[in-house]
Scaffold this motif. Structure first.
Motif, short mmCIF file in Angstrom:
data_model
loop_
_atom_site.label_atom_id
_atom_site.label_comp_id
_atom_site.label_asym_id
_atom_site.label_seq_id
_atom_site.Cartn_x
_atom_site.Cartn_y
_atom_site.Cartn_z
N MET A 1 0.65 -1.24 -0.16
CA MET A 1 -0.03 0.00 0.06
C MET A 1 1.00 1.21 0.04
SD MET A 1 -3.00 0.94 2.59
CE MET A 1 -4.22 0.01 1.82
N LYS A 2 0.50 2.19 -0.94
CA LYS A 2 1.18 3.55 -0.70
C LYS A 2 1.20 4.15 0.69
CE LYS A 2 0.62 4.20 -5.62
NZ LYS A 2 0.21 5.20 -6.65
N GLN A 3 2.11 5.01 0.89
CA GLN A 3 2.33 5.61 2.03
C GLN A 3 2.03 7.27 1.79
OE1 GLN A 3 5.81 4.70 3.94
NE2 GLN A 3 4.96 2.88 4.89
N LEU A 4 1.30 7.95 2.65
CA LEU A 4 1.30 9.32 2.44
C LEU A 4 1.98 10.04 3.43
CD1 LEU A 4 -0.55 11.53 1.11
CD2 LEU A 4 -2.19 11.52 2.85
N HIS A 5 3.15 10.85 3.16
CA HIS A 5 3.87 11.25 4.02
C HIS A 5 3.27 13.13 3.90
CE1 HIS A 5 6.45 8.52 4.70
NE2 HIS A 5 6.48 8.10 3.49
N ARG A 108 -5.21 -2.05 15.46
CA ARG A 108 -5.63 -3.56 15.77
C ARG A 108 -6.78 -4.11 15.08
NH1 ARG A 108 -5.19 -1.40 20.95
NH2 ARG A 108 -7.27 -1.63 21.31
N ARG A 109 -7.77 -3.27 14.38
CA ARG A 109 -8.95 -3.70 14.08
C ARG A 109 -8.89 -3.48 12.63
NH1 ARG A 109 -13.27 -2.80 17.72
NH2 ARG A 109 -14.50 -4.42 16.37
N LEU A 110 -8.34 -2.54 11.89
CA LEU A 110 -8.09 -2.27 10.67
C LEU A 110 -6.94 -2.80 10.01
CD1 LEU A 110 -9.41 1.31 9.79
CD2 LEU A 110 -10.46 -0.63 8.57
N LYS A 111 -7.14 -4.03 9.03
CA LYS A 111 -5.95 -4.74 8.80
C LYS A 111 -5.86 -4.57 7.17
CE LYS A 111 -4.74 -6.46 12.68
NZ LYS A 111 -3.70 -5.81 13.40
N VAL A 112 -4.41 -4.26 6.57
CA VAL A 112 -4.26 -4.41 5.28
C VAL A 112 -3.48 -5.39 5.00
CG1 VAL A 112 -3.01 -2.93 3.45
CG2 VAL A 112 -3.88 -1.69 5.41
N GLN A 113 -4.09 -6.16 3.92
CA GLN A 113 -3.29 -7.39 3.38
C GLN A 113 -2.50 -6.92 2.53
OE1 GLN A 113 -4.70 -10.14 4.95
NE2 GLN A 113 -6.38 -8.93 6.04
N THR A 114 -1.18 -7.24 2.77
CA THR A 114 -0.03 -6.67 2.04
C THR A 114 -0.22 -7.23 0.63
OG1 THR A 114 1.42 -8.42 2.95
CG2 THR A 114 1.26 -6.34 3.90
N VAL A 119 -8.40 -3.96 2.53
CA VAL A 119 -8.54 -3.59 4.00
C VAL A 119 -9.62 -4.46 4.63
CG1 VAL A 119 -8.92 -1.53 5.53
CG2 VAL A 119 -7.51 -1.51 3.27
N THR A 120 -9.47 -4.91 5.88
CA THR A 120 -10.59 -5.60 6.44
C THR A 120 -10.58 -4.94 7.84
OG1 THR A 120 -8.67 -7.36 7.30
CG2 THR A 120 -10.27 -7.70 5.20
N TRP A 121 -11.99 -5.25 8.51
CA TRP A 121 -12.14 -4.83 10.01
C TRP A 121 -12.34 -6.20 10.71
CZ3 TRP A 121 -12.36 -0.56 12.73
CH2 TRP A 121 -13.06 -0.38 13.96
N LYS A 122 -11.58 -6.24 11.93
CA LYS A 122 -11.72 -7.51 12.72
C LYS A 122 -12.85 -7.04 13.58
CE LYS A 122 -9.31 -10.10 16.08
NZ LYS A 122 -8.04 -9.95 17.17
N CYS A 123 -13.84 -8.00 13.74
CA CYS A 123 -15.09 -7.86 14.39
C CYS A 123 -14.73 -8.30 15.90
CB CYS A 123 -16.10 -8.66 13.92
SG CYS A 123 -16.79 -8.43 12.47
N LEU A 132 -14.75 -8.04 8.39
CA LEU A 132 -15.64 -7.49 7.38
C LEU A 132 -14.73 -6.87 6.38
CD1 LEU A 132 -17.69 -4.87 9.61
CD2 LEU A 132 -18.24 -7.31 8.83
N ASP A 133 -15.17 -7.17 4.99
CA ASP A 133 -14.14 -6.59 3.89
C ASP A 133 -14.30 -5.02 3.78
OD1 ASP A 133 -12.73 -6.16 1.75
OD2 ASP A 133 -13.69 -7.70 0.59
N PHE A 134 -13.97 -4.32 4.64
CA PHE A 134 -14.12 -3.02 4.79
C PHE A 134 -13.86 -1.98 3.67
CE2 PHE A 134 -12.86 1.28 6.67
CZ PHE A 134 -13.94 1.33 7.67
#
Length: 166
Positions: A1-5, A108-114, A119-123, A132-134
């Motif tokens: 995922m790209k990074q925003l600085h 801890r809840r929003l995860k990025v699949q490298t 981006v998913t949300w851990k319930c 959830l497939d956020f």
């Protein structure tokens, strides 16, 4: 995922932040509105936003709302209600304002699949094993557009930024 600085996330687009430093850069606690207030405001968005010199609306409570819903209900609510409110915000301010969701503990809840940038949300309990497939629910398959917000004083993500949801 790209990074925003850059600090563009403080003035435009949609962000989900979890770091206290990111929060303090864009708002004060008294300027934050609840998720319920945001939904109510979406019927008639105000001319002036409360944070960051009138450029930003910071919303708290998304995490608590998702925790109260079953995964199926949360998916429906994200795809229908929240996405509609986000689109309404973008249209009302013509892309010249920022909508920021404050998610303490969001790292801890929003995860990025490298591998895919999904981006998913851990319930949370009682649905702790489900996700959830956020990203798909809120911005469809435009996975190349979300960026990790990197603050000037750190190298770990402080949140996620999406310039425009379609």
């Amino acid at each position: 995922m790209k990074q925003l600085h850059d600090t563009v996330w403080q003035r435009r687009g949609i962000s989900w932040i979890w770091e206290n430093d990111a929060f303090s850069e864009v708002t004060k606690a008294g300027e934050v509105i609840s998720l319920r207030e945001m939904i109510r405001a979406s019927k008639n968005w105000p001319d002036d936003l409360p944070s960051n010199g009138g450029n930003t609306l910071v919303v708290a409570g998304l995490d608590a709302c998702l925790d109260l819903l079953s995964p199926a209900e949360a998916e429906e609510w994200l795809a229908d209600t929240l996405k509609h409110v986000i689109l309404s915000f973008q249209d009302a301010y013509e892309g010249d304002a920022a909508l920021v969701f404050w998610l303490p503990g969001g790292q801890r809840r929003l995860k990025v699949q490298t591998a895919s940038d999904a981006v998913t949300w851990k319930c949370s309990a009682p649905f702790g094993g489900e996700i959830l497939d956020f990203g798909r629910l809120l911005w469809g398959e435009a996975r190349e557009y979300p960026q990790e917000i990197i603050l000037a004083n750190g190298n770990k993500p402080a949140g996620l930024f999406h310039l425009r949801i379609t």
